[in-house]
Every structure is written in C-alpha cells, then in structure tokens.
Design an enzyme around this catalytic site. Structure first.
Site, PDB file in Angstrom:
ATOM      1  N   ASP A 123      -5.781  -0.781  11.495  1.00  0.00           N
ATOM      2  CA  ASP A 123      -4.366  -0.873  11.845  1.00  0.00           C
ATOM      3  C   ASP A 123      -3.810  -2.190  11.312  1.00  0.00           C
ATOM      4  O   ASP A 123      -4.137  -3.262  11.826  1.00  0.00           O
ATOM      5  CB  ASP A 123      -4.184  -0.788  13.361  1.00  0.00           C
ATOM      6  CG  ASP A 123      -2.729  -0.615  13.782  1.00  0.00           C
ATOM      7  OD1 ASP A 123      -1.837  -0.952  12.971  1.00  0.00           O
ATOM      8  OD2 ASP A 123      -2.476  -0.155  14.904  1.00  0.00           O
ATOM      9  N   ASP A 324       2.671  -0.057   6.498  1.00  0.00           N
ATOM     10  CA  ASP A 324       1.961   0.270   7.730  1.00  0.00           C
ATOM     11  C   ASP A 324       0.939   1.360   7.462  1.00  0.00           C
ATOM     12  O   ASP A 324       1.266   2.399   6.878  1.00  0.00           O
ATOM     13  CB  ASP A 324       2.949   0.722   8.807  1.00  0.00           C
ATOM     14  CG  ASP A 324       2.261   1.056  10.120  1.00  0.00           C
ATOM     15  OD1 ASP A 324       1.461   0.228  10.595  1.00  0.00           O
ATOM     16  OD2 ASP A 324       2.509   2.150  10.662  1.00  0.00           O
TER      17      ASP A 324
END
Length: 445
Positions: A123, A324
């Site tokens: 992440d 992202d």
C-alpha cells in the site's frame, strides 16, 4: 448509487473472464512463483486462480472481489481525500472492509526467530505496519503471527520514541508496553506496538516496528499484514532508510494473467538507469501521499481542454494528482474526466455508444481506441490498450477503464490507479524527489 452501478458493471464485464481463468487454473497447475532474490520481492495479485491467498482465490471469491472493486475504489477515493486535507471534519464514508480487508497486491515476508511466513499487502498510501497476531479477537486470519514462538520478539515500552510516533498511542496503568489504535468508519483496530526481525527477500530488517493486532471490531480486520510504503515515521520506507535509501520500484502484474507475478524492488540497486521522471510533490499535511504534477491529458494527438484548476496541486485543499496502488481504475475529477471521455467518443464516432453501469463510454462492436497520454511535468506516459480498456465476456463489449468521482462526492484528487500502472516499472525515489515510469512487461504470458 454510483457504487451499485459500478459493482454491476465490473461483475458483468469481468466475471466470465475470471471464471474462465479460474477454470484454466484448475485444469492446469499454477506455475511456481519465482523465488524472492536480493532485495527484489515477487508481487502477486491478491485474488485469482494462482493467488498466494489460497482458498480465497477460487473463482467465486475472485469474481466477488471484482464485483465490489469499483465500489471499493469509490470508498478508497474518499479515504485518500480525507487524508489529503488537514483538519478534514468527516470520516471516510466506507466500511472498514472496503478500506482494509481486500488488498490488491501482496508480497511474502518472514517475521521472528525462527521465521514465520507472512503475506503483506502493498500500500503506497499508508504508513501503518500491522500484522494479525495469535489471540486477536475478531481477526479472520488462519495464519496469525505467534509472538510467543519468536525468540527475538519484544513489546515496545511506553515512553520510547517509537511509541510517540504511533497513531493514537496509549499506555494502560497495568501495562508498561505501548499500544495504539486505528478507526475506520464502522471499524476499529487495537494493536500492541512491537519489534521483531523481518526478512524480505534476502535482507533482514532488525528490530522492525509494527502493530501486533490484538482486537478488531466491525468488518475491518485484515486477513494478512500490511506493508506501508508511505513516508511516515513508522512506515517500512522510513524504518529501512539506511538499507534502501528511501527508494523502491514495482511492476504490477495484470489481473488477466494466470501467473499474477510482478516485482517489488527495494533500494537503488537494480533500478532502471534510463527512466522518464517527474518531480515528487509534497503535501505537508499528508506527506505520505505520492503527489505528481499532472499538466494535461492527450487523446490521440489532441490535448483535451481541462480547466487548470482541475489538475493544479494545492496543499491547502489537498487537490492534485496522486499515484496509488490500492485503487484499481483511475479516477479523475469531473471536468478532467468529461474532457477525456468526450474526446474519446469523438474519435470513435459512428459506432453505437453504450454504457455498462458506471462505465459510460462502451461499444458493443469492435472499435479502434485512440491512445491516451498522461502528461506530467517533465514526462509523458502513453497508455497501451491493456491499460486503457476493459473487455466484456468474450470481448463483445469494450469500455474506457476510467471514471469520474462518484456522484455527490466533492473530491479534489485525481488518482492514477493500478490498472493504468500495470506493466510499467514505477520508481519512487524519495531522496531525489522524483517518480519515474518505464514500460516493462512484468506479467508473464
């Protein structure tokens, strides 16, 4: 409404494809995942016929995951938006499950002495590091980390510098060790701040600090650990800055490949020598997000008319463009998306336009899609068709794989998502303040 529509399109567009992939995976043995070597870890898609998550990778679960994926993207967008702005008064309108429980990509690691095998979610927009531990109330994992079985495990004491850097640190009267908590919408996590030896590929990170999950309420408890690649003080990147110098890159595999294997490369060694780069921008209110300066978008050879305010970086409002790894389909603020969509439609004029749920630019016949180029300060990235278009069952319908912010959401972020990053080597070079893109076929055939 947007979430329901997008769930429907992902299900109709991709379920049959993935069911077929699941059947193929069942008929043929999954290829062995290459070993992690040096400071390079294999990156696997979390769901699919050859997922390292095992039973969760069966075709129904994988199809179910993708059916929820666009809804999760909408929730993820709200979450990122809430991170981007200092003092934002509202919490993300999303379930904890959508934010935490369904990783898109995972890597393997080993924790403790003797080492215990783990899967960690990758992440780039998260600083936290947590691992479900044995005895955790409400954690769904079947393979928790067992601190009692590790000779090198220790609890971080209250008053230590690491304790002060943890989110919402706490020290009870009956305990001298540090704890912390995280809250996401309807869910909460409680963890003991801990240290142990973490092995990634051939490297060992001594005294790695992480949250040993002890209690989870709601739906947020993750079935695997989290490798936070943000830039906060307790992130993996910050804890290993002497080893990896704040530098890493990844090549994300396509969800269409049965092999599902890309790579996460840590440190400067082995990074591309020739790579297009753009400056890494910093929002002091949320320095973990990887902002870049998007200056325009081109469809074919035409730069589409996007108001400068839709792309401008503004730390005060959190506006701008971020990369992202946890969002699947690129989301653009409405003026930017409408400009791109309208020009794509103009280039494919003559073919009957259709829509599938939340994807509003689809065609039921074979069409030639124009290339789309993201323009950044100092570089441009042109998307191949695999990064731009999703195909329905048997390829009879194709749709532009981007969307605007969900209806009623006043988000200020453009999010360059994982589908648009797939089969590129994305370099994050924090010390030199740059992000790079190089085309790389990281998905095996």
């Amino acid at each position: 409404m947007a979430g329901r529509l997008l769930r429907g399109v992902v299900l109709s567009v991709l379920v049959a494809l993935l069911a077929a992939a699941g059947a193929a995976g069942a008929e043929a043995s999954c290829p062995a995942t290459p070993p992690d070597t040096g400071a390079t870890l294999q990156v696997s898609h979390a769901f699919g016929p050859c997922s390292p998550l095992g039973g969760a990778a069966a075709a129904p679960s994988w199809a179910g995951f993708l059916a929820d994926q666009s809804s999760r993207d909408a929730s993820r967008l709200l979450y990122l938006d809430s991170l981007a702005v200092a003092g934002r008064a509202y919490a993300p309108i999303a379930s904890g499950r959508q934010l935490l429980q369904t990783p898109t990509y995972v890597v393997r690691a080993r924790l403790g002495t003797p080492p215990q095998q783990l899967l960690l979610a990758v992440d780039t927009s998260n600083d936290a590091a947590w691992i479900p531990c044995s005895g955790c109330a409400g954690c769904p994992t079947t393979t928790p980390f067992k601190p009692a079985a590790s000779k090198s495990y220790r609890a971080v004491p209250c008053g230590s510098p690491a304790c002060s850097r943890a989110p919402n640190p706490s020290c009870s009267l009956n305990s001298k060790s540090c704890g912390f908590s995280l809250t996401y919408a309807d869910s909460s996590l409680e963890a003991a701040l801990s240290e142990d030896s973490l092995a990634v590929a051939n490297d060992v990170v001594k005294s790695y600090t992480f949250g040993c999950l002890q209690k989870a309420t709601g739906t947020a408890a993750p079935p695997q650990g989290l490798l936070g690649l943000g830039r906060g003080p307790l992130s993996f990147l910050s804890q290993t800055k002497d080893m990896y110098e704040g530098t890493f890159s990844y090549c994300l595999p396509s969800f269409k490949s049965l092999n599902f294997s890309g790579t996460l490369r840590l440190g400067r060694k082995g990074q591309p020598l020739r790579i297009k780069t753009t400056p890494l921008l910093v929002n002091p209110h949320r320095s973990s997000l990887y902002y870049v300066g998007m200056t325009g978008i081109r469809v074919g050879k035409k730069v589409v008319p996007i108001p400068p305010s839709a792309l401008a970086f503004d730390p005060a409002t959190g506006a701008g463009t971020v990369l992202d790894s946890g969002t699947m389909f690129t989301r653009l603020v409405a003026p930017a998306y409408v400009a791109v969509r309208d020009e794509v439609r103009h280039r494919i004029r003559g073919a009957p336009l259709s829509s599938l749920g939340g994807f509003d630019t689809c065609y039921n016949t074979t069409v030639k899609w124009p290339p789309v180029t993201f323009m950044f300060t100092g570089m441009q990235v042109t998307l191949p068709a695999d990064n731009l278009v999703i195909h329905s069952t048997y390829g009879t319908t194709s749709c532009l794989a981007m969307a605007a912010a969900p209806d009623g959401v006043n988000t200020v972020l453009n999010v360059i998502a994982s589908m648009q990053q797939q089969n590129h080597r994305i370099l994050f070079d924090v010390p030199n303040g740059r992000v790079g893109f190089a085309r790389e076929q990281c998905t095996a055939a």
